[in-house]
Design a protein around this motif. Sequence first.
Motif, PDB file in Angstrom:
ATOM      1  N   ASP A 121      33.000  42.861  40.673  1.00  0.00           N
ATOM      2  CA  ASP A 121      33.679  41.927  41.561  1.00  0.00           C
ATOM      3  C   ASP A 121      34.899  42.544  42.225  1.00  0.00           C
ATOM      4  OD1 ASP A 121      31.826  39.893  41.063  1.00  0.00           O
ATOM      5  OD2 ASP A 121      32.822  39.384  39.197  1.00  0.00           O
ATOM      6  N   ALA A 122      35.585  43.441  41.519  1.00  0.00           N
ATOM      7  CA  ALA A 122      36.680  44.162  42.176  1.00  0.00           C
ATOM      8  C   ALA A 122      36.129  45.058  43.283  1.00  0.00           C
ATOM      9  CB  ALA A 122      37.452  44.983  41.150  1.00  0.00           C
ATOM     10  N   VAL A 146      31.264  34.409  31.899  1.00  0.00           N
ATOM     11  CA  VAL A 146      31.945  35.559  31.296  1.00  0.00           C
ATOM     12  C   VAL A 146      32.147  36.658  32.342  1.00  0.00           C
ATOM     13  CG1 VAL A 146      31.717  37.393  29.584  1.00  0.00           C
ATOM     14  CG2 VAL A 146      31.104  35.053  28.979  1.00  0.00           C
ATOM     15  N   SER A 147      31.114  36.915  33.149  1.00  0.00           N
ATOM     16  CA  SER A 147      31.194  37.966  34.152  1.00  0.00           C
ATOM     17  C   SER A 147      32.308  37.694  35.155  1.00  0.00           C
ATOM     18  CB  SER A 147      29.849  38.082  34.885  1.00  0.00           C
ATOM     19  OG  SER A 147      29.939  38.992  35.960  1.00  0.00           O
ATOM     20  N   TYR A 148      32.418  36.453  35.608  1.00  0.00           N
ATOM     21  CA  TYR A 148      33.402  36.156  36.646  1.00  0.00           C
ATOM     22  C   TYR A 148      34.807  35.956  36.096  1.00  0.00           C
ATOM     23  CZ  TYR A 148      30.082  36.250  40.407  1.00  0.00           C
ATOM     24  OH  TYR A 148      29.173  36.682  41.341  1.00  0.00           O
ATOM     25  N   VAL A 149      34.939  35.644  34.810  1.00  0.00           N
ATOM     26  CA  VAL A 149      36.270  35.702  34.202  1.00  0.00           C
ATOM     27  C   VAL A 149      36.777  37.139  34.260  1.00  0.00           C
ATOM     28  CG1 VAL A 149      37.545  35.534  32.034  1.00  0.00           C
ATOM     29  CG2 VAL A 149      36.029  33.688  32.717  1.00  0.00           C
ATOM     30  N   GLY A 150      35.911  38.078  33.891  1.00  0.00           N
ATOM     31  CA  GLY A 150      36.275  39.488  34.002  1.00  0.00           C
ATOM     32  C   GLY A 150      36.543  39.891  35.431  1.00  0.00           C
ATOM     33  N   GLY A 151      35.725  39.403  36.351  1.00  0.00           N
ATOM     34  CA  GLY A 151      35.910  39.738  37.753  1.00  0.00           C
ATOM     35  C   GLY A 151      37.219  39.219  38.307  1.00  0.00           C
ATOM     36  N   GLY A 152      37.562  37.965  37.992  1.00  0.00           N
ATOM     37  CA  GLY A 152      38.811  37.405  38.472  1.00  0.00           C
ATOM     38  C   GLY A 152      40.018  38.158  37.947  1.00  0.00           C
ATOM     39  N   LEU A 153      39.955  38.552  36.677  1.00  0.00           N
ATOM     40  CA  LEU A 153      41.039  39.345  36.087  1.00  0.00           C
ATOM     41  C   LEU A 153      41.159  40.695  36.775  1.00  0.00           C
ATOM     42  CD1 LEU A 153      43.159  39.829  33.851  1.00  0.00           C
ATOM     43  CD2 LEU A 153      41.279  40.632  32.396  1.00  0.00           C
ATOM     44  N   SER A 154      40.019  41.317  37.034  1.00  0.00           N
ATOM     45  CA  SER A 154      40.019  42.668  37.591  1.00  0.00           C
ATOM     46  C   SER A 154      40.458  42.691  39.048  1.00  0.00           C
ATOM     47  CB  SER A 154      38.627  43.290  37.464  1.00  0.00           C
ATOM     48  OG  SER A 154      38.615  44.609  37.942  1.00  0.00           O
ATOM     49  N   VAL A 155      40.116  41.665  39.815  1.00  0.00           N
ATOM     50  CA  VAL A 155      40.533  41.638  41.222  1.00  0.00           C
ATOM     51  C   VAL A 155      42.049  41.671  41.324  1.00  0.00           C
ATOM     52  CG1 VAL A 155      40.638  40.184  43.280  1.00  0.00           C
ATOM     53  CG2 VAL A 155      38.463  40.546  42.122  1.00  0.00           C
ATOM     54  N   ALA A 156      42.713  40.818  40.525  1.00  0.00           N
ATOM     55  CA  ALA A 156      44.176  40.814  40.533  1.00  0.00           C
ATOM     56  C   ALA A 156      44.722  42.125  39.977  1.00  0.00           C
ATOM     57  CB  ALA A 156      44.690  39.631  39.715  1.00  0.00           C
ATOM     58  N   ALA A 157      44.123  42.624  38.886  1.00  0.00           N
ATOM     59  CA  ALA A 157      44.604  43.853  38.267  1.00  0.00           C
ATOM     60  C   ALA A 157      44.438  45.046  39.198  1.00  0.00           C
ATOM     61  CB  ALA A 157      43.866  44.101  36.951  1.00  0.00           C
ATOM     62  N   ALA A 158      43.305  45.116  39.918  1.00  0.00           N
ATOM     63  CA  ALA A 158      43.074  46.240  40.824  1.00  0.00           C
ATOM     64  C   ALA A 158      44.090  46.243  41.963  1.00  0.00           C
ATOM     65  CB  ALA A 158      41.649  46.179  41.388  1.00  0.00           C
ATOM     66  N   GLY A 159      44.424  45.052  42.483  1.00  0.00           N
ATOM     67  CA  GLY A 159      45.442  44.980  43.527  1.00  0.00           C
ATOM     68  C   GLY A 159      46.795  45.462  43.024  1.00  0.00           C
ATOM     69  N   THR A 160      47.136  45.076  41.784  1.00  0.00           N
ATOM     70  CA  THR A 160      48.401  45.509  41.201  1.00  0.00           C
ATOM     71  C   THR A 160      48.397  47.004  40.913  1.00  0.00           C
ATOM     72  OG1 THR A 160      48.683  43.319  40.196  1.00  0.00           O
ATOM     73  CG2 THR A 160      50.018  45.110  39.304  1.00  0.00           C
ATOM     74  N   LEU A 161      47.281  47.520  40.369  1.00  0.00           N
ATOM     75  CA  LEU A 161      47.174  48.954  40.118  1.00  0.00           C
ATOM     76  C   LEU A 161      47.307  49.755  41.405  1.00  0.00           C
ATOM     77  CD1 LEU A 161      44.281  49.271  37.481  1.00  0.00           C
ATOM     78  CD2 LEU A 161      46.648  50.021  37.189  1.00  0.00           C
TER      79      LEU A 161
END
Length: 419
Positions: free
Chosen positions: A242-243, A363-378
Motif C-alpha cells: 500500500d505504501a 490486517v493487510s490495510y492496518v499495515g498499509g495505513g501505518l506504512s503510508v504515514a511511516a514512509a512519508g515521515t521516513l
Amino acid sequence: MTSRRLFSPRRRLFMVAWLTYAFFYLGRVNVAVALPALQAEFGWTQGAVGLLGTALYWSYAAGQLVNGYLGDRLSPRRVVALGLMASAVLNLVFGSLGALGAMVAVWALNGWAQSAGWGPIVRTLSHWFEPSERGRVTAAFAPCSMAGHALSWALAGWLVTAAGWRMAFRVPGALLLAVAAGWYLLARDAPPQRRDDEQRTEPQQAPPATLAEGIRALGALLGGRGLRWAVVLCFASGMIKDALTIWTPSYLAGQGRSAADTVAGSLIVPLCGVAGSAVAGSLVHRMRARSEAAVAAGLALFSALMAGLLWVAGERSTVAGLAGLGGLALGCYGINSLLMTSLPLALGRRGQVSGVAGALDFVSYVGGGLSVAAAGTLHDAWGWGGVFLAWAALGLGMAGLAGGQVRRAAEVGRTPAAS
C-alpha cells in the motif's frame, strides 16, 4: 457446445465479479495520481498528504471486519452494490473540496464504502466454485485488482493532465454509479439450483449470529497456529504494497518527470502486480496442498531483493528504479492476493468465507495505513533510501516467517500418526 461453455452461468458470474472488483479501484487509488497536483496547489508536505492514504486504509481495514461479516449474513449482491454507490458519491464530494481536514474525513468514509467489495465478492465466488478449485480461481481472479489499479491510474493521470485533479474524482464517481447498476442487475449470490450430489460432503457452518460473535470466531480461527503466519504476512506485505501504491507517483515525480511520464512509469506497479497475482495462483494450483506458505516465502525473498535494488541503485538509474518497483510489486501483490483469495476459498466449508477474506484484508490495510504515514515521515527525514531499506528488511522478515511455516508443515507431515 463451445459457445454454451464459454457463456455458462459460472463463467458469466466470474466475469461480472472480475470486472466489478476491477472497477472498484477507479474510486480508490486515483488519489495517488492526484497527490503531486494537490501538493503543488496547496503546498502540503509529503507527511500531510500521506494522511489521505492512512485515512483510506485504516477506515477500509475497519470496514472489512463489518462488511466481511455482513457478506456472510446478508446478500453479497446488495452489500457490494451499496458500497459502490456510496464510493461514487464520496468521490464526487471529494472533487469539490479544498481543505485537508475535510478531504481526510471524506476519504476515510470512502475507505469504508470500498471495503464492501472484497469479502462479499469472494463469498459469492465460493458459492459458485469448490474449495479444491482455489488455485485456479486465484490465478484467474486476483489479477482483477491490478487491472483495475492500472486502469484507474491511466484514467486519473489523463484527467489530471487534461482537466485538473478534481476531474480525477468526478469522472470515476460517475462511472462507479454505472458499475453499481450493472453488478446489481447481472450478479447472483449463488447458483439458482444445486443438485444433491453437488452438495459439499461437509456441512456448511452457519455464520455467527452477531458481529461480536463473528469477530471472536474469526479471531479464534486466524489466531490458531495453522493461520497465524498468514495474518502476520498479510500485515507485513500490506505495509509494502500500500505504501508502494500511494507513493510511487510521488517518487517518480520527484525525479523531475512530467505528469505524463510519471503516470506511464507508475503503471509498472499494477502491471507487475497482475503478473505476481497470476504467478502466485498458478503455483498454488500446481503444488496443491500446503503450498501457500512455500509460494509466499519465495515471493517475499524476491521482494527483499528488489527493495535492495531500489536502495542501492534506484535513484541513480532509471532502469534499476523501474525494475525494482516492478519486481517489488510482483512479489508483494503476489503474496497479498494469494493470502486473501486462496486461503479464504480453501476455508469455504466453514461458512465464513467473506469474514475470513475481510479479516485478512483488515490486517493487510492496518499495515498499509501505518506504512503510508511511516514512509512519508521516513522520506522527510532520510529520503527514499530510508524507505527502501525498511522495505528490504520487511521482505527478509516475511521470507523467514513463511519459510518457518513450510518447515513446520514438513515436520508435521513426517510425524508418524498416533496408533
